[in-house]
Design a protein around this motif. Structure first.
Motif, short mmCIF file in Angstrom:
data_model
loop_
_atom_site.label_atom_id
_atom_site.label_comp_id
_atom_site.label_asym_id
_atom_site.label_seq_id
_atom_site.Cartn_x
_atom_site.Cartn_y
_atom_site.Cartn_z
N PHE A 36 0.77 -1.11 -0.07
CA PHE A 36 -0.06 -0.08 0.17
C PHE A 36 0.78 1.27 -0.13
O PHE A 36 0.40 2.39 0.44
CB PHE A 36 -0.85 -0.12 1.03
CG PHE A 36 -1.74 -1.30 1.24
CD1 PHE A 36 -2.63 -1.66 0.35
CD2 PHE A 36 -1.59 -2.14 2.50
CE1 PHE A 36 -3.46 -2.81 0.50
CE2 PHE A 36 -2.34 -3.38 2.59
CZ PHE A 36 -3.18 -3.56 1.52
N GLY A 37 2.06 1.12 -0.37
CA GLY A 37 2.82 2.18 -0.45
C GLY A 37 4.07 2.41 0.62
O GLY A 37 3.79 1.53 1.75
N SER A 38 5.10 3.11 0.32
CA SER A 38 6.12 3.00 1.19
C SER A 38 5.82 3.87 2.78
O SER A 38 6.49 3.37 3.77
CB SER A 38 7.51 3.67 0.68
OG SER A 38 6.95 5.18 0.07
N GLY A 39 4.74 4.80 2.55
CA GLY A 39 4.47 5.38 3.75
C GLY A 39 3.82 4.42 4.86
O GLY A 39 4.19 4.48 6.12
N ILE A 40 3.07 3.82 4.10
CA ILE A 40 2.18 2.97 5.26
C ILE A 40 3.28 1.71 5.66
O ILE A 40 3.16 1.31 6.79
CB ILE A 40 0.88 2.17 4.39
CG1 ILE A 40 0.04 3.39 4.14
CG2 ILE A 40 0.27 0.88 5.19
CD1 ILE A 40 -1.34 2.77 3.34
N LYS A 41 3.95 1.22 4.76
CA LYS A 41 5.30 0.27 5.26
C LYS A 41 5.95 1.06 6.37
O LYS A 41 6.05 0.40 7.51
CB LYS A 41 5.97 -0.18 4.13
CG LYS A 41 7.17 -0.99 4.50
CD LYS A 41 7.90 -1.45 3.59
CE LYS A 41 9.16 -2.45 3.48
NZ LYS A 41 10.16 -1.38 4.39
N LEU A 42 6.56 1.99 6.18
CA LEU A 42 7.01 2.96 7.26
C LEU A 42 6.50 3.01 8.60
O LEU A 42 6.66 2.85 9.58
CB LEU A 42 7.71 4.16 6.78
CG LEU A 42 8.61 5.05 7.96
CD1 LEU A 42 9.78 4.28 8.15
CD2 LEU A 42 8.99 6.34 7.23
#
Length: 461
Positions: A36-42
């Motif tokens: 769901f994108g790098s921001g959500i992963k972070l």
């Protein structure tokens, strides 16, 4: 118990909550390790690291979803608290940076402060307090961190394919006291095929970002061959009534209409700029062609109502109230206009009846209907163990009788078995979810920690 009567929010609480709020967890482009994108992963990695620092065991299911667990080796059951770290787009008009949390006048401002990072973290901190106090529980407890609540169901689907569901669970993502009924959710599209018009051309129409948000701005660009076309927009009273902003160029006009955003479950609290635009254009373009016929059809079938009267779907029931309808997204050009709607319908209504009526109504119009997604409604009986336990927790924290509520909001309770929505704000209080300047009262945040500690204890004792 003394623990519940002496809860205070220490610096650690705010330092860790701020770490999560500072991360932009709006859904973004899928990458190999970030569905769901790098921001959500972070964001997921951040909250799980905090959980580890609190002494919990953590599991990350390939960045689709994760959880922290307070283990009891003598039990194979677990009580769940399920929330989400993803947030909706921020929109315009914020007084502060939505990803730089600010405390002002007893309120915590940030995107996700209310929906749902703040309440979810309050649940985690409540579990930490129970653990640190040495209180023994008979069941395992999991705090589950969803990542796709605002835009889909992939996170919960992924979880349930790999993990058994909780025995009992609540999601801190609606209202207190207890939401025992949630309306069904139905999305669909209207599509209009645009034909050439004499003397002018629809270059674009655009408004809204998600179907579950009332759009607060809509913009149209029309090009023309003769400047006499501009005479259509000279009605000063009409322009003032609809708060129109016009930008006139050599051979085009850009029209902007402004409204007020709100959650799709309570569209009456907003002012739908897309619907305003359609009504304004219908009143302004006083001639007949393909586009104005479409405007007429739209205003007859939809207009600015939010209960579906024009489509004949203004259902209601005693258990959950009235159907609501929101035009959340409109996008179009000289070839077609697409409109995405979000409907919240009463728990006793069959969604097939809604679809049937809508199809019948649009059949003779210039609009085509395309079915979207559907989530069935939810209803728990008042004597269910989950409801009775949460009732004890609420009444202990708030010192008042717990009423059972119905909601138009769609929460994880529809997706995760044995789950209801519980908090974080009281019914009737200002709800800034999905709006600019989103906030949660600090006193309410503290009350959430106490209430959720009581709830976890009652469910897992």
């Amino acid at each position: 118990m003394n623990l519940f009567d002496n809860i205070s929010l220490q610096d650690e609480f705010f330092q860790d909550l701020f770490k999560i709020l500072k991360i932009n967890t709006i859904k973004d482009e899928k990458k190999d390790a970030a569905p769901f994108g790098s921001g959500i992963k972070l964001g997921l990695e951040c909250i799980l690291d905090i959980c580890k620092s609190y002494g919990f065991e953590t599991t990350n299911l390939e960045n689709y979803i994760g959880y922290a667990e307070y283990k009891n080796e003598d039990s194979d059951e677990y009580v769940g608290v399920l929330g989400h770290i993803d947030v909706v787009p921020v929109g315009d008009g914020w007084d502060t940076n939505p990803f730089e949390p600010v405390v002002k006048d007893g309120k915590l401002y940030a995107r996700g402060a209310l929906d749902d990072k703040g309440p979810l973290f309050a649940s985690l901190y409540a579990l930490k307090l129970l653990k640190d106090s040495g209180i023994k529980l008979s069941k395992n407890v999991r705090v589950i961190f969803g990542t796709n609540e605002e835009s889909g169901t992939e996170d919960i689907d992924y979880y349930l394919e790999r993990e058994k569901p909780p025995t009992l669970c609540f999601t801190p993502d609606a209202y207190f006291p207890i939401v025992t009924s949630e309306k069904g959710i139905l999305t669909f599209e209207f599509i209009h095929k645009v034909s050439d018009s004499e003397g002018y051309k629809l270059e674009y129409i655009k408004g809204g970002k998600k179907s579950n948000i009332v759009p607060d701005m809509c913009e149209v660009k029309l090009s023309f061959k003769d400047k006499e076309f501009l005479n259509n927009f000279n009605n000063i009273d009409l322009n003032k009534e609809y708060k129109i902003e016009n930008l006139v160029n050599e051979n085009s006009i850009i029209i902007k209409v402004f409204g007020k955003s709100a959650h799709a479950s309570t569209p009456e609290e907003g002012d739908n700029a897309a619907c305003k635009m359609m009504e304004y254009l219908y009143k302004t373009l006083d001639f007949e062609d393909n586009f104005t016929t479409f405007l007429k059809d739209f205003n007859n079938l939809v207009g600015r109502a939010y209960n579906g009267e024009g489509l004949g779907i203004n259902f209601e029931d005693e258990e959950s109230g009235k159907l609501t309808m929101n035009l959340g997204i409109i996008n179009g050009n000289s070839e077609e206009i697409r409109m995405r709607f979000n409907i919240r319908y009463p728990v006793t209504i069959d969604f097939k009846e809604i679809v049937k009526k809508v199809e019948e109504k649009v059949k003779l119009s210039t609009i085509d209907f395309v079915m979207g997604n559907h989530n069935y409604p939810l209803h728990f009986p008042k004597d269910h163990k989950l409801i009775q336990s949460l009732k004890i927790a609420y009444e202990g924290a708030f010192n008042e009788k717990a009423r059972l509520l119905a909601s138009g909001g769609g929460t994880y309770a529809k997706l995760m078995p044995n789950t209801v929505a519980f908090g974080p704000i009281n019914e009737g209080e200002p709800d800034l979810a999905h709006q600019k300047n989103e906030y949660i009262e600090l006193d309410q945040l503290k009350k959430c920690v106490e209430t959720y500690a009581r709830a976890i204890y009652e469910l897992a004792k």
